[in-house]
Design a protein around this motif. Structure first.
Motif, PDB file in Angstrom:
ATOM      1  N   UNK A  80     -31.088   8.715  26.077  1.00  0.00           N
ATOM      2  CA  UNK A  80     -29.917   9.573  26.228  1.00  0.00           C
ATOM      3  C   UNK A  80     -29.048   9.011  27.346  1.00  0.00           C
ATOM      4  N   UNK A  81     -27.763   8.884  27.077  1.00  0.00           N
ATOM      5  CA  UNK A  81     -26.818   8.343  28.057  1.00  0.00           C
ATOM      6  C   UNK A  81     -25.798   9.418  28.426  1.00  0.00           C
ATOM      7  N   UNK A  82     -25.660   9.676  29.721  1.00  0.00           N
ATOM      8  CA  UNK A  82     -24.699  10.651  30.221  1.00  0.00           C
ATOM      9  C   UNK A  82     -23.665   9.951  31.097  1.00  0.00           C
ATOM     10  N   UNK A  83     -22.412  10.367  30.952  1.00  0.00           N
ATOM     11  CA  UNK A  83     -21.325   9.841  31.759  1.00  0.00           C
ATOM     12  C   UNK A  83     -20.713  10.998  32.542  1.00  0.00           C
ATOM     13  N   UNK A  84     -20.805  10.932  33.857  1.00  0.00           N
ATOM     14  CA  UNK A  84     -20.307  12.002  34.725  1.00  0.00           C
ATOM     15  C   UNK A  84     -20.888  13.356  34.315  1.00  0.00           C
ATOM     16  N   UNK A  85     -22.167  13.350  33.939  1.00  0.00           N
ATOM     17  CA  UNK A  85     -22.874  14.581  33.595  1.00  0.00           C
ATOM     18  C   UNK A  85     -22.756  15.019  32.161  1.00  0.00           C
ATOM     19  N   UNK A  86     -21.900  14.364  31.369  1.00  0.00           N
ATOM     20  CA  UNK A  86     -21.690  14.730  29.969  1.00  0.00           C
ATOM     21  C   UNK A  86     -22.347  13.707  29.038  1.00  0.00           C
ATOM     22  N   UNK A  87     -22.904  14.199  27.937  1.00  0.00           N
ATOM     23  CA  UNK A  87     -23.579  13.314  27.001  1.00  0.00           C
ATOM     24  C   UNK A  87     -22.604  12.306  26.403  1.00  0.00           C
ATOM     25  N   UNK A 114     -19.805   7.525  36.594  1.00  0.00           N
ATOM     26  CA  UNK A 114     -21.217   7.330  36.869  1.00  0.00           C
ATOM     27  C   UNK A 114     -21.994   7.511  35.569  1.00  0.00           C
ATOM     28  N   UNK A 115     -22.699   6.468  35.161  1.00  0.00           N
ATOM     29  CA  UNK A 115     -23.487   6.491  33.929  1.00  0.00           C
ATOM     30  C   UNK A 115     -24.965   6.651  34.292  1.00  0.00           C
ATOM     31  N   UNK A 116     -25.658   7.528  33.554  1.00  0.00           N
ATOM     32  CA  UNK A 116     -27.092   7.744  33.741  1.00  0.00           C
ATOM     33  C   UNK A 116     -27.783   7.726  32.381  1.00  0.00           C
ATOM     34  N   UNK A 117     -28.832   6.947  32.265  1.00  0.00           N
ATOM     35  CA  UNK A 117     -29.585   6.882  31.013  1.00  0.00           C
ATOM     36  C   UNK A 117     -31.059   7.138  31.293  1.00  0.00           C
ATOM     37  N   UNK A 233     -37.078  16.513  21.509  1.00  0.00           N
ATOM     38  CA  UNK A 233     -36.715  15.699  20.347  1.00  0.00           C
ATOM     39  C   UNK A 233     -36.395  16.576  19.141  1.00  0.00           C
ATOM     40  N   UNK A 234     -37.213  17.585  18.937  1.00  0.00           N
ATOM     41  CA  UNK A 234     -37.058  18.465  17.776  1.00  0.00           C
ATOM     42  C   UNK A 234     -35.885  19.436  17.945  1.00  0.00           C
ATOM     43  N   UNK A 235     -35.780  20.031  19.128  1.00  0.00           N
ATOM     44  CA  UNK A 235     -34.824  21.124  19.327  1.00  0.00           C
ATOM     45  C   UNK A 235     -33.469  20.679  19.874  1.00  0.00           C
ATOM     46  N   UNK A 236     -33.432  19.541  20.549  1.00  0.00           N
ATOM     47  CA  UNK A 236     -32.194  19.117  21.218  1.00  0.00           C
ATOM     48  C   UNK A 236     -31.659  17.788  20.690  1.00  0.00           C
ATOM     49  N   UNK A 237     -32.489  16.764  20.709  1.00  0.00           N
ATOM     50  CA  UNK A 237     -32.013  15.415  20.421  1.00  0.00           C
ATOM     51  C   UNK A 237     -31.591  15.249  18.966  1.00  0.00           C
ATOM     52  N   UNK A 238     -32.466  15.577  18.028  1.00  0.00           N
ATOM     53  CA  UNK A 238     -32.116  15.400  16.617  1.00  0.00           C
ATOM     54  C   UNK A 238     -30.917  16.254  16.195  1.00  0.00           C
ATOM     55  N   UNK A 239     -30.879  17.550  16.531  1.00  0.00           N
ATOM     56  CA  UNK A 239     -29.699  18.339  16.140  1.00  0.00           C
ATOM     57  C   UNK A 239     -28.404  17.828  16.755  1.00  0.00           C
ATOM     58  N   UNK A 240     -28.424  17.468  18.046  1.00  0.00           N
ATOM     59  CA  UNK A 240     -27.199  17.017  18.712  1.00  0.00           C
ATOM     60  C   UNK A 240     -26.745  15.662  18.178  1.00  0.00           C
ATOM     61  N   UNK A 241     -27.698  14.819  17.770  1.00  0.00           N
ATOM     62  CA  UNK A 241     -27.328  13.489  17.268  1.00  0.00           C
ATOM     63  C   UNK A 241     -26.582  13.568  15.938  1.00  0.00           C
ATOM     64  N   UNK A 242     -26.590  14.734  15.307  1.00  0.00           N
ATOM     65  CA  UNK A 242     -25.908  14.911  14.028  1.00  0.00           C
ATOM     66  C   UNK A 242     -24.435  15.282  14.168  1.00  0.00           C
ATOM     67  N   UNK A 243     -24.005  15.669  15.373  1.00  0.00           N
ATOM     68  CA  UNK A 243     -22.622  16.092  15.526  1.00  0.00           C
ATOM     69  C   UNK A 243     -21.748  14.906  15.896  1.00  0.00           C
ATOM     70  N   UNK A 244     -20.457  15.029  15.592  1.00  0.00           N
ATOM     71  CA  UNK A 244     -19.531  13.910  15.790  1.00  0.00           C
ATOM     72  C   UNK A 244     -19.021  13.821  17.227  1.00  0.00           C
ATOM     73  N   UNK A 245     -18.928  14.952  17.896  1.00  0.00           N
ATOM     74  CA  UNK A 245     -18.393  14.966  19.254  1.00  0.00           C
ATOM     75  C   UNK A 245     -19.356  15.691  20.173  1.00  0.00           C
ATOM     76  N   UNK A 247     -18.878  16.195  23.672  1.00  0.00           N
ATOM     77  CA  UNK A 247     -18.253  16.343  24.984  1.00  0.00           C
ATOM     78  C   UNK A 247     -18.736  17.570  25.751  1.00  0.00           C
ATOM     79  N   UNK A 248     -19.316  18.546  25.057  1.00  0.00           N
ATOM     80  CA  UNK A 248     -19.742  19.770  25.735  1.00  0.00           C
ATOM     81  C   UNK A 248     -21.229  19.759  26.085  1.00  0.00           C
ATOM     82  N   UNK A 249     -21.942  18.712  25.712  1.00  0.00           N
ATOM     83  CA  UNK A 249     -23.378  18.655  25.988  1.00  0.00           C
ATOM     84  C   UNK A 249     -23.613  18.030  27.370  1.00  0.00           C
ATOM     85  N   UNK A 250     -23.798  18.866  28.377  1.00  0.00           N
ATOM     86  CA  UNK A 250     -24.076  18.341  29.711  1.00  0.00           C
ATOM     87  C   UNK A 250     -25.583  18.124  29.860  1.00  0.00           C
TER      88      UNK A 250
END
Length: 281
Positions: A80-87, A114-117, A233-245, A247-250
């Motif tokens: 997971x890569x975050x930029x300035x706290x946002x996914x 600031x990038x964090x992975x 992985x089940x509740x956060x990563x897979x569902x979020x990876x399906x959306x196109x944008x 910007x709101x996932x901190x």
């Protein structure tokens, strides 16, 4: 040439997202007891500044790599890569009967950030008599990029010069202010008394790779971390990876009960709604 560069970058992203989502119906990340006989020979995450693309943009390289001494039944890496706290993005791959995984993505960005992975590396080892064990590790990297008209483009992990320290402090302050505000909103919405919990951002979870959670053994910590990534992985990563944008996932916040009875994860789901994941310790 610029158009070709953009198209290449977009194709790369599409391919990586397809790898994440391929076979969603059967793909899971499952924790099993830790295998003491085998471990990763390498598990790393790397963020680096490649070059300045134009006066307004620069290029970042994001690499996730892990190696094992021999192929195992199932290999999975997720980052997971975050930029300035946002996914900013999610990269993942799972393979059967595989030893090594290497993922790389180059992307363009602008402005000082600031990038964090953080990455979770996992292996599922099958033995006779239906015995299944896990091999796991975590890795991380962070990168400050200073893109200012008043100084040359540069990147660093930890500020050493006065200029770098000032930029790091400025970027950290802005990001932390945003995160603390949003986390407090989440905590208040769930009516959680934080006096009973230790709080840790998801991006800092890597510290427990070789350091136990206070009050737990390393063996207990490994189990907690493995089960936590299974739920994420089940509740956060897979569902979020399906959306196109995204910007709101901190960055999600993890609250570890001080009695070590349970932990809670608070995060925005794919619909940008607050979600709570609870796990018994």
């Amino acid at each position: 040439m610029r158009l070709l560069h953009i198209i290449t970058a977009l194709v790369t992203v599409i391919v990586l997202l397809f790898i994440i989502n391929e076979n969603n119906s059967s793909e899971i990340m499952k924790y099993f007891p830790i295998d003491e006989e085998i471990q990763f020979t390498e598990a790393s995450t790397d963020l680096s500044l490649l070059q300045q693309v134009s006066n307004d943009e620069y290029q970042i390289r994001w690499i996730i790599s892990s190696k094992m001494p021999e192929p195992v039944y199932l290999r999975q890496d997720i980052s997971l890569l975050y930029m300035d706290g946002n996914l900013k993005g999610i990269k993942g791959l799972w393979k059967e009967e595989e030893r090594d995984i290497h993922l790389q993505l180059d992307f363009e960005e602008s402005d000082s950030s600031h990038f964090q992975a953080i990455s979770y590396h996992h292996g599922e080892v099958h033995y006779p008599n239906d015995i299944i064990k896990s091999v796991q590790s975590m890795s991380h990297d962070n990168l400050y990029v200073i893109d200012s008209p008043y100084s040359p483009l540069e990147a660093f992990q930890e500020g050493t010069t006065d200029l770098q320290k000032n930029w790091q402090e400025t970027l950290d302050h802005a990001t932390n202010q945003q995160l603390q505000f949003r986390w407090k909103e989440w905590i208040d919405a769930q009516q959680i008394d934080t006096n009973g919990y230790d709080l840790i951002p998801l991006t800092s979870l890597y510290i427990y790779t070789k350091q136990p959670i206070d009050g737990l053994s390393q063996e207990e910590t490994d189990r907690v971390i493995g089960q936590l990534w299974e739920g994420l992985y089940r509740e956060y990563i897979l569902p979020v990876s399906n959306i196109k944008k995204t910007s709101h996932q901190i960055i999600p916040i993890i609250l570890i009960d001080k009695t070590r009875d349970h932990l809670i994860v608070l995060f925005n789901d794919e619909n940008n709604e607050l979600k709570l994941l609870r796990q018994n310790i």
